[in-house]
Write a protein that holds these residues in place. Structure first.
Motif, PDB file in Angstrom:
ATOM      1  N   GLY A  41       0.792  -1.224   0.000  1.00 33.45           N
ATOM      2  CA  GLY A  41       0.000   0.000   0.000  1.00 33.45           C
ATOM      3  C   GLY A  41       0.824   1.275   0.000  1.00 33.45           C
ATOM      4  O   GLY A  41       0.557   2.200  -0.767  1.00 33.45           O
ATOM      5  N   THR A  42       1.840   1.344   0.866  1.00 31.34           N
ATOM      6  CA  THR A  42       2.656   2.558   0.971  1.00 31.34           C
ATOM      7  C   THR A  42       3.428   2.820  -0.311  1.00 31.34           C
ATOM      8  O   THR A  42       3.477   3.956  -0.810  1.00 31.34           O
ATOM      9  N   SER A  43       4.025   1.779  -0.867  1.00 28.90           N
ATOM     10  CA  SER A  43       4.780   1.942  -2.117  1.00 28.90           C
ATOM     11  C   SER A  43       3.859   2.328  -3.267  1.00 28.90           C
ATOM     12  O   SER A  43       4.230   3.132  -4.130  1.00 28.90           O
ATOM     13  N   TYR A  44       2.656   1.771  -3.262  1.00 26.81           N
ATOM     14  CA  TYR A  44       1.697   2.076  -4.324  1.00 26.81           C
ATOM     15  C   TYR A  44       1.292   3.549  -4.265  1.00 26.81           C
ATOM     16  O   TYR A  44       1.240   4.237  -5.295  1.00 26.81           O
ATOM     17  N   ALA A  45       1.034   4.057  -3.050  1.00 24.02           N
ATOM     18  CA  ALA A  45       0.664   5.462  -2.893  1.00 24.02           C
ATOM     19  C   ALA A  45       1.808   6.378  -3.328  1.00 24.02           C
ATOM     20  O   ALA A  45       1.584   7.409  -3.968  1.00 24.02           O
ATOM     21  N   MET A  47       4.094   5.730  -5.536  1.00 18.04           N
ATOM     22  CA  MET A  47       4.193   5.681  -6.991  1.00 18.04           C
ATOM     23  C   MET A  47       3.183   6.628  -7.647  1.00 18.04           C
ATOM     24  O   MET A  47       3.506   7.332  -8.601  1.00 18.04           O
ATOM     25  N   LEU A  48       1.972   6.673  -7.093  1.00 16.18           N
ATOM     26  CA  LEU A  48       0.938   7.531  -7.665  1.00 16.18           C
ATOM     27  C   LEU A  48       1.275   9.007  -7.514  1.00 16.18           C
ATOM     28  O   LEU A  48       0.823   9.841  -8.303  1.00 16.18           O
ATOM     29  N   HIS A  49       2.068   9.344  -6.489  1.00 10.94           N
ATOM     30  CA  HIS A  49       2.422  10.742  -6.259  1.00 10.94           C
ATOM     31  C   HIS A  49       3.754  11.121  -6.888  1.00 10.94           C
ATOM     32  O   HIS A  49       4.203  12.259  -6.745  1.00 10.94           O
ATOM     33  N   ALA A  50       4.392  10.182  -7.566  1.00  9.08           N
ATOM     34  CA  ALA A  50       5.648  10.486  -8.259  1.00  9.08           C
ATOM     35  C   ALA A  50       5.372  11.347  -9.477  1.00  9.08           C
ATOM     36  O   ALA A  50       4.364  11.162 -10.163  1.00  9.08           O
ATOM     37  N   SER A  56       2.039  14.940 -11.401  1.00  7.24           N
ATOM     38  CA  SER A  56       2.232  13.622 -10.794  1.00  7.24           C
ATOM     39  C   SER A  56       1.455  12.587 -11.598  1.00  7.24           C
ATOM     40  O   SER A  56       0.564  12.927 -12.387  1.00  7.24           O
ATOM     41  N   LEU A  57       1.787  11.308 -11.373  1.00  4.29           N
ATOM     42  CA  LEU A  57       1.078  10.241 -12.073  1.00  4.29           C
ATOM     43  C   LEU A  57      -0.413  10.305 -11.782  1.00  4.29           C
ATOM     44  O   LEU A  57      -1.250  10.136 -12.684  1.00  4.29           O
ATOM     45  N   SER A  58      -0.765  10.586 -10.534  1.00  2.00           N
ATOM     46  CA  SER A  58      -2.172  10.698 -10.161  1.00  2.00           C
ATOM     47  C   SER A  58      -2.858  11.827 -10.920  1.00  2.00           C
ATOM     48  O   SER A  58      -3.995  11.684 -11.396  1.00  2.00           O
ATOM     49  N   LEU A 271      -8.276   1.898 -10.248  1.00  5.85           N
ATOM     50  CA  LEU A 271      -7.080   1.407  -9.556  1.00  5.85           C
ATOM     51  C   LEU A 271      -6.405   2.513  -8.762  1.00  5.85           C
ATOM     52  O   LEU A 271      -5.835   2.273  -7.691  1.00  5.85           O
ATOM     53  N   THR A 272      -6.459   3.730  -9.284  1.00  5.80           N
ATOM     54  CA  THR A 272      -5.811   4.860  -8.626  1.00  5.80           C
ATOM     55  C   THR A 272      -6.610   5.373  -7.440  1.00  5.80           C
ATOM     56  O   THR A 272      -6.054   5.649  -6.375  1.00  5.80           O
ATOM     57  N   ASN A 273      -7.915   5.486  -7.598  1.00  7.83           N
ATOM     58  CA  ASN A 273      -8.721   6.218  -6.620  1.00  7.83           C
ATOM     59  C   ASN A 273      -9.564   5.349  -5.692  1.00  7.83           C
ATOM     60  O   ASN A 273     -10.138   5.856  -4.734  1.00  7.83           O
TER      61      ASN A 273
END
Length: 397
Positions: A41-45, A47-50, A56-58, A271-273
């Motif tokens: 979960g933490t790594s996924y979040a 990644m979305l904010h990179a 950002s990706l998000s 998948l993102t939200n």
């Protein structure tokens, strides 16, 4: 006869595409929840904010890819209003009245639970997810009259139009006048292309990208550029031609977008939200006013609004019941209108842009309310609907 056949085929393709996309979206939402509440979960979040370039990706997903989603929504609205199921007042009345009730009552229920800053989320439960709802109906096969499927699709399209207007009027702040002027010029160019009879899609799409950049910088949400672009794409009404779908630039673009939007963009958005770390939230989040107001708005407000306003319209003689459908079936469809995934989560991001906690609470309400509404709607329609006979397979409502 050829015209009727062509129109029915177009509607069938639309319903089938949305139904299949809804099933894919369900799977994406489940995967997102599992990832968010796992060690990944933490790594996924993160990644979305990179950042990828300026966003950002998000943001690329929510402001960029979803602009394409709104482009498709705009194309569907224009097609249905000009030459489809919403082309006459008699066809607009019942889904229009139902959609109005389905937006007003959920908003009022949400506001009954929320005051002050959290009241900004009043529009979250006002939207119906057409792909999700039709995905549930697809699981029921021929148990649901075709007229009710068309009713649900028309209602959801009007619902989407209402959501677009709400976003434009209530979730816009900090406007940049120079960028607004640039967006206005780009929009004028698009209108000029339409008036000059330009039928190639490439000029519209090129100017549409420029329009998106200006709208992104202007303070208006960037996705509305997709709707503006859609309304300028040419569409010709071609009665009596079975290949009408392929003639108009609007129809061509709509056909090109259905698969990538339904099976790529919207699932990626899910998948993102839908990745809500439920296990990491404060204990009170599950019963917070935003959570309860959102869930109650979808589960109760949508049913009361859609079913209640529809029955009122029928009883007063303003509209007729959908063909071959009874009130219990209409009630089941009203329950399915409580599935508010894509647009509801999108409005959540606009309503609470600086509060991850309020976003998470609203998303829990959306997911919980949508799941219960979808489950109850499925059970209700399965219980009250027998297998539809062949003579009831007509599409015209």
């Amino acid at each position: 006869m050829t015209q009727i056949y062509a129109r029915q085929s177009a509607i069938r393709r639309f319903l089938e595409a949305q139904s299949s996309a809804g099933i894919v979206l369900m799977a994406a939402a489940v995967v997102a929840l599992v990832i968010a509440n796992s060690p990944l979960g933490t790594s996924y979040a993160a990644m979305l904010h990179a950042y990828l370039g300026p966003l950002s990706l998000s943001h690329w997903i929510n402001d960029g890819m979803m602009a394409v989603f709104f482009l498709l929504v705009g194309l569907e609205i224009k097609r249905e209003v000009l030459d489809g199921q919403l082309s006459t007042w008699s066809r607009r009345i019942l889904p229009g009245v139902a959609a109005a009730g389905g937006m007003i009552v959920p908003a009022l229920i949400y506001l009954a639970f929320n005051r002050g800053p959290t009241a900004a989320g009043w529009a979250i439960p006002a939207a119906t997810d057409i792909a999700f709802a039709l995905g549930v109906i697809a699981m029921l096969g021929n148990r649901v009259p075709a007229s009710l499927r068309v009713f649900l699709a028309a209602l959801a399209i009007i619902d989407d139009l209402g959501a677009v207007v709400i976003i434009a009027l209530f979730y816009t702040a900090g406007l940049s006048l120079p960028d607004l002027a640039g967006a206005g010029v780009a929009l004028c160019v698009l209108i000029a292309l339409n008036r000059l009879g330009v039928r190639r899609l490439s000029p519209y799409l090129l100017v549409g990208v420029i329009l998106w950049v200006f709208v992104l910088r202007s303070g208006i949400h960037a996705t509305l550029a997709g709707v503006m672009l859609a309304f300028t794409i040419p569409m010709e009404r071609t009665p009596g031609r079975s290949d009408a779908d392929c003639v108009s630039p609007l129809h061509r673009l709509e056909q090109l977008l259905h698969t990538p939007v339904g099976f790529l963009i919207v699932p990626i958005f899910g998948l993102t939200n839908a990745a809500v770390p439920v296990l990491g939230l404060p204990p009170g989040a599950m019963l917070a006013p935003v959570t309860v107001g959102t869930a109650a708005g979808l589960l109760i407000g949508k049913v009361v609004g859609v079913f209640g306003f529809s029955i009122l319209a029928v009883k007063t003689g303003l509209a007729d019941m959908p063909a071959h459908a009874n009130r219990l079936q209409l009630f089941g469809v009203a329950l399915l209108c409580g599935i508010g995934f894509t647009m509801s989560i999108f409005i959540t991001l606009l309503a609470f842009p600086t509060s991850p906690l309020l976003q998470a609470e609203a998303k829990i309400g959306v997911l919980g309310g949508s799941f219960i509404a979808g489950l109850l709607g499925f059970v209700m329609l399965r219980m009250v609907s027998g297998t539809e006979s062949p003579r009831h397979q007509d599409i015209a409502p």
